[in-house]
Design a protein around this motif. Structure first.
Motif, PDB file in Angstrom:
ATOM      1  N   GLU A 153       0.808  -1.222   0.000  1.00 36.13           N
ATOM      2  CA  GLU A 153       0.000   0.000   0.000  1.00 36.13           C
ATOM      3  C   GLU A 153       0.842   1.273   0.000  1.00 36.13           C
ATOM      4  OE1 GLU A 153      -3.781  -1.941   2.437  1.00 36.13           O
ATOM      5  OE2 GLU A 153      -2.612  -0.337   3.354  1.00 36.13           O
ATOM      6  N   SER A 154       1.890   1.293   0.837  1.00 36.78           N
ATOM      7  CA  SER A 154       2.575   2.579   1.019  1.00 36.78           C
ATOM      8  C   SER A 154       3.982   2.644   0.420  1.00 36.78           C
ATOM      9  CB  SER A 154       2.620   2.961   2.506  1.00 36.78           C
ATOM     10  OG  SER A 154       3.386   2.043   3.244  1.00 36.78           O
ATOM     11  N   LEU A 155       4.585   1.493   0.123  1.00 34.02           N
ATOM     12  CA  LEU A 155       5.905   1.493  -0.513  1.00 34.02           C
ATOM     13  C   LEU A 155       5.912   0.500  -1.674  1.00 34.02           C
ATOM     14  CD1 LEU A 155       8.163   1.449   2.724  1.00 34.02           C
ATOM     15  CD2 LEU A 155       7.789   3.411   1.211  1.00 34.02           C
ATOM     16  N   PRO A 156       5.005   0.679  -2.649  1.00 35.40           N
ATOM     17  CA  PRO A 156       4.863  -0.345  -3.699  1.00 35.40           C
ATOM     18  C   PRO A 156       6.122  -0.531  -4.546  1.00 35.40           C
ATOM     19  CG  PRO A 156       3.588   1.631  -4.239  1.00 35.40           C
ATOM     20  CD  PRO A 156       4.056   1.789  -2.815  1.00 35.40           C
ATOM     21  N   ASP A 157       6.911   0.536  -4.748  1.00 29.57           N
ATOM     22  CA  ASP A 157       8.148   0.381  -5.532  1.00 29.57           C
ATOM     23  C   ASP A 157       9.129  -0.546  -4.819  1.00 29.57           C
ATOM     24  OD1 ASP A 157       7.129   2.268  -7.304  1.00 29.57           O
ATOM     25  OD2 ASP A 157       8.144   3.930  -6.305  1.00 29.57           O
ATOM     26  N   LEU A 158       9.244  -0.349  -3.507  1.00 32.20           N
ATOM     27  CA  LEU A 158      10.157  -1.209  -2.744  1.00 32.20           C
ATOM     28  C   LEU A 158       9.618  -2.635  -2.700  1.00 32.20           C
ATOM     29  CD1 LEU A 158      11.334   1.031   0.231  1.00 32.20           C
ATOM     30  CD2 LEU A 158      12.774  -0.024  -1.519  1.00 32.20           C
ATOM     31  N   ASP A 159       8.314  -2.779  -2.530  1.00 34.16           N
ATOM     32  CA  ASP A 159       7.744  -4.128  -2.521  1.00 34.16           C
ATOM     33  C   ASP A 159       8.074  -4.860  -3.822  1.00 34.16           C
ATOM     34  OD1 ASP A 159       5.958  -6.243  -1.422  1.00 34.16           O
ATOM     35  OD2 ASP A 159       4.785  -5.745  -3.193  1.00 34.16           O
ATOM     36  N   ALA A 160       7.924  -4.158  -4.944  1.00 31.21           N
ATOM     37  CA  ALA A 160       8.224  -4.771  -6.243  1.00 31.21           C
ATOM     38  C   ALA A 160       9.704  -5.143  -6.340  1.00 31.21           C
ATOM     39  CB  ALA A 160       7.841  -3.817  -7.374  1.00 31.21           C
ATOM     40  N   LYS A 161      10.557  -4.286  -5.809  1.00 33.73           N
ATOM     41  CA  LYS A 161      11.996  -4.575  -5.832  1.00 33.73           C
ATOM     42  C   LYS A 161      12.307  -5.834  -5.012  1.00 33.73           C
ATOM     43  CE  LYS A 161      16.510  -2.335  -5.112  1.00 33.73           C
ATOM     44  NZ  LYS A 161      17.171  -2.857  -6.301  1.00 33.73           N
ATOM     45  N   PHE A 162      11.645  -5.980  -3.872  1.00 34.29           N
ATOM     46  CA  PHE A 162      11.878  -7.172  -3.035  1.00 34.29           C
ATOM     47  C   PHE A 162      11.379  -8.437  -3.748  1.00 34.29           C
ATOM     48  CE2 PHE A 162      11.299  -4.261   0.902  1.00 34.29           C
ATOM     49  CZ  PHE A 162      12.589  -3.788   0.745  1.00 34.29           C
ATOM     50  N   VAL A 163      10.209  -8.340  -4.381  1.00 37.54           N
ATOM     51  CA  VAL A 163       9.619  -9.524  -5.030  1.00 37.54           C
ATOM     52  C   VAL A 163      10.581 -10.076  -6.078  1.00 37.54           C
ATOM     53  CG1 VAL A 163       7.774 -10.286  -6.592  1.00 37.54           C
ATOM     54  CG2 VAL A 163       7.214  -8.908  -4.573  1.00 37.54           C
ATOM     55  N   HIS A 164      11.252  -9.193  -6.803  1.00 34.26           N
ATOM     56  CA  HIS A 164      12.212  -9.661  -7.816  1.00 34.26           C
ATOM     57  C   HIS A 164      13.612  -9.830  -7.245  1.00 34.26           C
ATOM     58  CE1 HIS A 164       8.987  -7.920 -10.348  1.00 34.26           C
ATOM     59  NE2 HIS A 164       9.219  -9.015 -11.028  1.00 34.26           N
ATOM     60  N   GLY A 165      14.025  -8.867  -6.443  1.00 34.13           N
ATOM     61  CA  GLY A 165      15.425  -8.806  -6.027  1.00 34.13           C
ATOM     62  C   GLY A 165      15.811  -9.844  -4.994  1.00 34.13           C
ATOM     63  N   ILE A 166      14.899 -10.222  -4.105  1.00 26.94           N
ATOM     64  CA  ILE A 166      15.266 -11.183  -3.060  1.00 26.94           C
ATOM     65  C   ILE A 166      15.520 -12.577  -3.657  1.00 26.94           C
ATOM     66  CG2 ILE A 166      14.482 -12.320  -0.925  1.00 26.94           C
ATOM     67  CD1 ILE A 166      13.329  -9.593  -0.044  1.00 26.94           C
ATOM     68  N   PRO A 167      14.613 -13.121  -4.483  1.00 23.50           N
ATOM     69  CA  PRO A 167      14.936 -14.434  -5.089  1.00 23.50           C
ATOM     70  C   PRO A 167      16.178 -14.384  -5.994  1.00 23.50           C
ATOM     71  CG  PRO A 167      12.607 -13.924  -5.335  1.00 23.50           C
ATOM     72  CD  PRO A 167      13.258 -12.685  -4.814  1.00 23.50           C
ATOM     73  N   ASP A 168      16.381 -13.277  -6.697  1.00 23.52           N
ATOM     74  CA  ASP A 168      17.585 -13.142  -7.540  1.00 23.52           C
ATOM     75  C   ASP A 168      18.858 -13.198  -6.700  1.00 23.52           C
ATOM     76  OD1 ASP A 168      16.119 -12.879  -9.816  1.00 23.52           O
ATOM     77  OD2 ASP A 168      16.551 -10.752 -10.156  1.00 23.52           O
ATOM     78  N   MET A 169      18.757 -12.786  -5.441  1.00 30.89           N
ATOM     79  CA  MET A 169      19.934 -12.703  -4.577  1.00 30.89           C
ATOM     80  C   MET A 169      20.438 -14.061  -4.105  1.00 30.89           C
ATOM     81  SD  MET A 169      20.113 -13.068  -0.966  1.00 30.89           S
ATOM     82  CE  MET A 169      18.582 -12.433  -0.288  1.00 30.89           C
ATOM     83  N   TYR A 170      19.537 -15.024  -3.846  1.00 31.37           N
ATOM     84  CA  TYR A 170      19.962 -16.281  -3.184  1.00 31.37           C
ATOM     85  C   TYR A 170      21.222 -16.898  -3.803  1.00 31.37           C
ATOM     86  CZ  TYR A 170      15.181 -16.037  -1.345  1.00 31.37           C
ATOM     87  OH  TYR A 170      14.019 -15.613  -0.771  1.00 31.37           O
ATOM     88  N   PRO A 171      21.230 -17.129  -5.135  1.00 27.20           N
ATOM     89  CA  PRO A 171      22.410 -17.802  -5.682  1.00 27.20           C
ATOM     90  C   PRO A 171      23.668 -16.941  -5.662  1.00 27.20           C
ATOM     91  CG  PRO A 171      20.877 -17.212  -7.441  1.00 27.20           C
ATOM     92  CD  PRO A 171      20.183 -16.925  -6.147  1.00 27.20           C
ATOM     93  N   LYS A 172      23.498 -15.629  -5.445  1.00 24.64           N
ATOM     94  CA  LYS A 172      24.654 -14.734  -5.445  1.00 24.64           C
ATOM     95  C   LYS A 172      25.096 -14.363  -4.028  1.00 24.64           C
ATOM     96  CE  LYS A 172      22.576 -12.471  -9.459  1.00 24.64           C
ATOM     97  NZ  LYS A 172      21.814 -11.261  -9.787  1.00 24.64           N
ATOM     98  N   ALA A 173      24.323 -14.777  -3.033  1.00 29.02           N
ATOM     99  CA  ALA A 173      24.561 -14.304  -1.658  1.00 29.02           C
ATOM    100  C   ALA A 173      26.003 -14.575  -1.226  1.00 29.02           C
ATOM    101  CB  ALA A 173      23.565 -14.947  -0.692  1.00 29.02           C
ATOM    102  N   TYR A 174      26.544 -15.733  -1.593  1.00 31.89           N
ATOM    103  CA  TYR A 174      27.913 -16.082  -1.150  1.00 31.89           C
ATOM    104  C   TYR A 174      28.928 -15.085  -1.707  1.00 31.89           C
ATOM    105  CZ  TYR A 174      29.170 -17.936  -5.749  1.00 31.89           C
ATOM    106  OH  TYR A 174      29.463 -18.040  -7.082  1.00 31.89           O
ATOM    107  N   ARG A 175      28.656 -14.557  -2.914  1.00 30.48           N
ATOM    108  CA  ARG A 175      29.568 -13.561  -3.497  1.00 30.48           C
ATOM    109  C   ARG A 175      29.386 -12.202  -2.851  1.00 30.48           C
ATOM    110  NH1 ARG A 175      28.535 -11.975  -8.529  1.00 30.48           N
ATOM    111  NH2 ARG A 175      26.924 -13.448  -9.166  1.00 30.48           N
ATOM    112  N   TRP A 176      28.150 -11.917  -2.485  1.00 31.01           N
ATOM    113  CA  TRP A 176      27.855 -10.600  -1.922  1.00 31.01           C
ATOM    114  C   TRP A 176      28.490 -10.406  -0.541  1.00 31.01           C
ATOM    115  CZ3 TRP A 176      22.143  -8.891  -3.331  1.00 31.01           C
ATOM    116  CH2 TRP A 176      22.025  -8.882  -4.730  1.00 31.01           C
ATOM    117  N   VAL A 177      28.821 -11.495   0.152  1.00 32.24           N
ATOM    118  CA  VAL A 177      29.456 -11.370   1.470  1.00 32.24           C
ATOM    119  C   VAL A 177      30.737 -10.542   1.352  1.00 32.24           C
ATOM    120  CG1 VAL A 177      30.567 -12.620   3.367  1.00 32.24           C
ATOM    121  CG2 VAL A 177      28.490 -13.552   2.303  1.00 32.24           C
TER     122      VAL A 177
END
Lengths: 268, 268
Positions: free
Chosen positions: A193-217
Motif C-alpha cells: 500500500e505505502s511502498l509499492p516500488d520497494l515491494d516490487a523490488k523485493f519480489v524480484h530482487g530477493i529471489p535473484d539474490m539467493y544464488p549470489k549471496a555467497y559472493r555478496w558477502v
C-alpha cells in the motif's frame, strides 16, 4: 558476468581469450559457449587489454598472477580491474603492477550481464587518460569514462552496490524478522500500500539474490572497508555481510528461509 | 505526531486531554493549537483511553508515570503504547501496568501525521480482543487491528521502519561516501537512470530526515535490539543508529553534510 561480457565482445568481432587452469567444468563450459578461446597465461599476458572479472575476494590474486607473468615475459599491456573492490584494494592492485607492467585502469560494472537485444551493463572506467577502453566500445560494450584517478570507478561501484544490494538486504532482514514475529502478512500488505516500488523490488530482487549471496558477502565487506572505521555506516555493511552469509548458508542447507520468503512474496 | 493525531480526534468530536508538566513552550503551544486540554495526571488517569505517543526512549518512563498514578487512584483504564519500541520493550511496558491497572494495548503508527483532507497514518493495534480501539475509529482515525498478542504491532512497526528509514539511511551513507570520493555526479546520474524510484525517495526522504535524525537514533537502536544478537542484521541497525547520530550532530553544528547532500540532490 565475465562470460556474458565476453560473448558480447565476440559477437562484435573481438577475439577474446581466457585462462581456465584450475577452474570448474561449468566455468570451462560457459567460457567456450561464450566464444572465448582457452589459452595459457603467456597468451593472456600478450593480449592488448586484460579484463579481470572475478569474485571480489580473488581480485588481488588474479592481479598478482598476471603481473608475475608480465614480469617473467618482460612485456607490458593494459590491465583493467572490473571487480567490486574498494578504492583501497584497487590501489593494492595498481601497486602490484607498479610502473613496469604497463597501464592499470580502474573499472567497475553496474547492471546485470548483457542479454541479446539489450544494451547491457555500463562499464565505468577511471584513470583512463589514453582511452585504452575505447576498443571495448568498438566491440559493443557500453563504457562510461569518469573523471578521477584510479579509485573513482571503484568508489562509484561501492556506493551503487551499497544502495542496491543494501536495499535488498534490508528487505530480506525485515521480512524474515516479520515472519518470526507473526507480523509478515500485515507488513506485506502495508508495503504494497505505502511502498509499492520497494515491494516490487523485493519480489524480484530477493529471489535473484539467493544464488549470489555467497559472493555478496565479500562485496559487503569491501563496502564496509571502503567507508572506513570513522564512518558509522561501515557497521551497516558488516551487518549486511553477516546477513548474506546467513542466506548463503541457508541455501546450502536446503533453503528454509528462502522458502518462507518466497511464500510471503507470492502471497501463498 | 501526537498533536496531529489529537487534532484529528478533536475535529471528529472527541475530547482530548494531555499532560504538559515539564514540556517545552513549543510543545505546549502545539498541544493547545491542536485543541487538546492541558490537565493534571489525575485527569489523564481518569480517561477512557490513554495514548502514549512520545520519542521511543521515553516510552517506558511515560508508562511508569501513568501506572503510578493509576495505582495511587486505585482506578483502571486502557493504555495504548503507540511508540516505535521493540516487542521486548512493549513487554516491559505491559509488565509495568501488570493486571491491576486495566488493559494494555500494543499500538504502532505507520505513515506521516494526518493532514487536512487526507486519511492520515494507520494505527495498527494488537492484543485488542475487546476492540477498545474502536472509539478511535468513531473519532476519525484509521485503525487496523491485527492478529497476535502484545508485541505483534510493535514488531510490524520495527520491520516497516527498518525498511523505510533503513533505505533513507543507505542513501544518506552512500551519497556522502560518493561525495567524499568524487564519485557523486556519476552516482547521481546512475541512480536516476537505473534506480529512479530510489532516487526520488532520496530526494524527498533525506531532507525530511534531518530534523528527525535525533529521534531516529533510538528507533534504530530499538530495531537492533528487536532483531536480537543472534541475527546478523542487528549490526545493520547499530550502524544506522550511528549514522543518524552523525546526521543529528551535523545539524547541531550547522548542517555541512546536509548542505552537500542538498546540492547533489538538487543538481546544483
Amino acid at each position: 558476468m565475465g562470460s556474458a561480457i565476453a560473448r558480447r565482445l565476440v559477437e562484435n568481432r573481438a577475439r577474446v581469450v581466457t585462462y581456465l587452469e584450475g577452474r570448474s567444468a561449468s566455468t570451462v563450459e560457459r567460457a567456450k559457449a561464450a566464444g572465448m578461446e582457452p589459452v595459457g597465461l603467456d597468451a593472456i599476458a600478450a593480449s592488448r587489454l586484460i579484463l579481470s572479472i572475478v569474485p571480489p575476494a580473488e581480485a588481488v590474486a588474479v592481479a598478482k598472477q598476471v603481473a608475475a607473468e608480465l614480469r617473467r615475459r618482460g612485456s607490458k599491456t593494459t590491465f583493467m580491474d572490473c571487480n567490486a573492490i574498494s578504492p583501497k584494494t584497487m590501489g593494492e592492485v595498481a601497486a602490484i603492477f607498479g610502473s613496469d607492467c604497463g597501464v592499470v585502469l580502474d573499472g567497475s560494472i553496474i547492471g546485470g550481464p548483457p542479454k541479446p537485444g539489450q544494451k547491457g551493463p555500463k562499464l565505468y572506467v577511471s584513470g583512463d587518460a589514453a582511452n585504452d577502453s575505447g576498443v571495448l566500445v568498438e566491440h559493443g560494450l557500453q563504457v562510461r569514462r569518469i573523471d578521477g584517478a584510479i579509485g573513482a570507478a571503484s568508489a562509484l561501484k561501492m556506493c551503487y552496490a551499497g544502495i542496491n544490494k543494501g536495499v535488498t538486504g534490508l528487505g530480506t532482514a525485515m521480512l524474515l524478522a516479520a515472519i518470526r514475529s507473526g507480523a509478515d502478512a500485515a507488513l506485506k500488505r502495508e508495503l504494497q500500500e505505502s511502498l509499492p516500488d520497494l515491494d516490487a523490488k523485493f519480489v524480484h530482487g530477493i529471489p535473484d539474490m539467493y544464488p549470489k549471496a555467497y559472493r555478496w558477502v565479500a562485496e559487503m565487506e569491501e563496502i564496509s572497508e571502503f567507508l572506513g572505521e570513522d564512518d558509522p555506516a561501515a557497521l551497516i555493511f558488516k551487518g549486511m555481510a553477516g546477513l548474506y552469509r546467513k542466506m548463503a548458508r541457508d541455501r546450502e542447507e536446503g533453503g528454509l528461509l528462502a522458502d518462507q520468503l518466497g511464500k510471503l512474496n507470492s502471497g501463498s
